[in-house]
Scaffold this active site. Structure first.
Site, PDB file in Angstrom:
ATOM      1  N   GLN A 218      24.244  64.857 108.633  1.00 10.06           N
ATOM      2  CA  GLN A 218      25.009  65.398 107.498  1.00 10.06           C
ATOM      3  C   GLN A 218      24.690  66.883 107.324  1.00 10.06           C
ATOM      4  O   GLN A 218      23.681  67.381 107.839  1.00 10.06           O
ATOM      5  CB  GLN A 218      24.673  64.620 106.212  1.00 10.06           C
ATOM      6  CG  GLN A 218      23.203  64.396 105.971  1.00 10.06           C
ATOM      7  CD  GLN A 218      22.890  63.080 105.252  1.00 10.06           C
ATOM      8  OE1 GLN A 218      23.709  62.459 104.529  1.00 10.06           O
ATOM      9  NE2 GLN A 218      21.664  62.639 105.427  1.00 10.06           N
TER      10      GLN A 218
ATOM     11  N   ASP B 138      14.851  62.567  99.262  1.00  8.82           N
ATOM     12  CA  ASP B 138      14.235  63.673  98.513  1.00  8.82           C
ATOM     13  C   ASP B 138      12.855  63.295  97.975  1.00  8.82           C
ATOM     14  O   ASP B 138      12.064  64.163  97.615  1.00  8.82           O
ATOM     15  CB  ASP B 138      15.152  64.095  97.352  1.00  8.82           C
ATOM     16  CG  ASP B 138      15.507  62.916  96.465  1.00  8.82           C
ATOM     17  OD1 ASP B 138      16.617  62.379  96.633  1.00  8.82           O
ATOM     18  OD2 ASP B 138      14.668  62.522  95.633  1.00  8.82           O
TER      19      ASP B 138
ATOM     20  N   GLU C 128      15.087  55.529 105.514  1.00 10.57           N
ATOM     21  CA  GLU C 128      15.919  56.733 105.358  1.00 10.57           C
ATOM     22  C   GLU C 128      16.523  57.044 106.726  1.00 10.57           C
ATOM     23  O   GLU C 128      15.820  57.084 107.731  1.00 10.57           O
ATOM     24  CB  GLU C 128      15.034  57.880 104.851  1.00 10.57           C
ATOM     25  CG  GLU C 128      15.612  59.273 105.008  1.00 10.57           C
ATOM     26  CD  GLU C 128      16.952  59.481 104.322  1.00 10.57           C
ATOM     27  OE1 GLU C 128      17.049  59.229 103.105  1.00 10.57           O
ATOM     28  OE2 GLU C 128      17.914  59.880 105.032  1.00 10.57           O
TER      29      GLU C 128
ATOM     30  N   GLY D 204      19.956  51.964 106.707  1.00 19.22           N
ATOM     31  CA  GLY D 204      19.490  50.937 105.774  1.00 19.22           C
ATOM     32  C   GLY D 204      20.112  49.576 106.007  1.00 19.22           C
ATOM     33  O   GLY D 204      19.437  48.554 105.882  1.00 19.22           O
TER      34      GLY D 204
ATOM     35  N   ASP E  47      19.006  53.962  96.956  1.00 23.83           N
ATOM     36  CA  ASP E  47      19.113  55.342  96.454  1.00 23.83           C
ATOM     37  C   ASP E  47      19.905  56.140  97.478  1.00 23.83           C
ATOM     38  O   ASP E  47      19.380  57.003  98.186  1.00 23.83           O
ATOM     39  CB  ASP E  47      17.701  55.911  96.265  1.00 23.83           C
ATOM     40  CG  ASP E  47      17.720  57.354  95.781  1.00 23.83           C
ATOM     41  OD1 ASP E  47      16.651  58.017  95.862  1.00 23.83           O
ATOM     42  OD2 ASP E  47      18.782  57.822  95.349  1.00 23.83           O
TER      43      ASP E  47
ATOM     44  N   ASP F 235      26.891  58.896  98.363  1.00 24.84           N
ATOM     45  CA  ASP F 235      28.113  58.168  97.994  1.00 24.84           C
ATOM     46  C   ASP F 235      28.675  57.432  99.201  1.00 24.84           C
ATOM     47  O   ASP F 235      28.250  57.687 100.337  1.00 24.84           O
ATOM     48  CB  ASP F 235      29.128  59.183  97.426  1.00 24.84           C
ATOM     49  CG  ASP F 235      28.725  59.640  96.031  1.00 24.84           C
ATOM     50  OD1 ASP F 235      27.923  60.588  95.925  1.00 24.84           O
ATOM     51  OD2 ASP F 235      29.151  59.001  95.046  1.00 24.84           O
TER      52      ASP F 235
ATOM     53  N   PRO G  35      27.411  58.559 106.257  1.00 27.11           N
ATOM     54  CA  PRO G  35      26.361  57.584 106.554  1.00 27.11           C
ATOM     55  C   PRO G  35      26.114  56.601 105.417  1.00 27.11           C
ATOM     56  O   PRO G  35      25.641  55.498 105.628  1.00 27.11           O
ATOM     57  CB  PRO G  35      25.130  58.452 106.828  1.00 27.11           C
ATOM     58  CG  PRO G  35      25.426  59.794 106.275  1.00 27.11           C
ATOM     59  CD  PRO G  35      26.904  59.954 106.328  1.00 27.11           C
TER      60      PRO G  35
END
Ligand code: SAM
Length: 286
Positions: free
Chosen positions: A30, A85, A105, A138, A155, A158, A162
């Site tokens: 991304q 993050d 992640e 995930g 978490d 949108d 991915p």
């Protein structure tokens, strides 16, 4: 002065003045930019969509972490999906009763760059001895892992790029498989007023998988358009109705000092406006 214009919606959005660009890169998954803005501190966006800001992240991370963990009451094993993050991980490790945290992640570069440019988010959480970081999609992880969890927190970005797989029927079903009895799945599900269809779709998908499903909500200023919906799925309907006195005792016992979360806010967060209940097929006129 350069500006960041969010592109989540093609007809409505928000603009940030870029007071200082800290980093910008196209990762393997991304586009990532981190910049400083006078009003919100350090801000990160992925693929043109605001992910988190230093000034208001506490609202989102406290609610999505503490509502399921304090509702559960005895969560030992927690899975975080996404969360690059580190803010969610920071909140989860504050629970001394949690013994083991796995974070899955997809983009290692998000973790690496957030450790460097958003240090106030993770605040060393990635180095906690209970934490196990897995770099994977995930959906692939929850489909294949032999591990079981008491709380799963999605978490994610949108449902674009991915993040799309993390809103699929397969994902919810696989999370259900990975939950221990009495386990809870909570998910980031977008700003209801602007992403109503996404919330309604999640409702239909969760209803096929979980004995009890619902949403709770909080308003985070930089997720524009109103209250953000958090998905909730579990096999135990009593958990989202945990009494205020029990929540208050658990909150005190945790010793965690929060800035947004408290037991009253927790309970109130599950009270949804009528138009939201109608959209998820739970409106009653009683
Ligand atoms: N708080 C933000 C929000 O509500 O939009 C989300 C923050 S976090 C930065 C979102 C994370 O999800 C990112 O680190 C992204 O790389 C990760 N992610 C996206 N798709 C994923 C997938 N399929 N599997 C695992 N992580 C994923």
């Amino acid at each position: 002065m350069p500006e960041f214009i969010e592109t989540l919606y093609d007809c409505y959005g928000q603009v940030f003045r870029i007071d200082e660009k800290l980093h910008e890169i196209k990762t393997d998954h991304q586009h990532l930019i981190i910049f400083h803005n006078a009003a919100f501190g350090r801000v990160m966006a992925l693929d043109g969509i605001i992910q988190t800001t230093e000034k208001d992240e506490f609202i989102y991370h406290e609610m999505l972490a503490h509502v399921p963990i304090l509702s559960h009451g005895n969560a030992k094993r927690v899975l975080i999906v996404g969360g690059g993050d580190g803010g969610m991980l920071r909140e989860v490790i504050r629970h001394r009763s949690v013994e083991d945290i796995t974070q899955v992640e997809i983009d290692r570069q998000v973790i690496d760059l957030c450790r460097e440019y958003l240090p106030n988010h993770s605040r060393g959480a990635f180095d906690d001895h209970r934490v196990n970081i897995v770099i994977d999609d995930g959906l692939n992880f929850v489909r294949t892992t032999p591990e079981r969890f008491d709380v799963i927190i999605s978490d994610s970005t949108d449902p674009i790029g991915p993040g799309e797989t993390l809103f699929s029927q397969d994902f919810y079903a696989a999370c259900r498989r990975c939950l221990r009895p009495g386990g809870i799945l909570t998910t980031q599900n977008g700003v209801f007023f602007m992403q109503k269809e996404e919330v309604a779709t999640t409702a239909r998908r969760m209803a096929r998988v979980f004995d009890d499903w619902h949403f709770f909500a909080a308003a985070i200023p930089t997720y524009i358009g109103g209250i953000m919906a958090f998905g909730w799925g579990t096999d135990n309907p009593a958990l989202r109705r945990t009494g205020l006195d029990i929540l208050a005792a658990r909150y005190r016992q945790s010793g965690i000092a929060t800035r947004y979360y408290n037991p009253e806010v927790h309970r109130a967060a599950f009270a949804l406006p009528q138009y939201m209940l109608e959209a998820i097929g739970k409106a009653t006129n009683e």
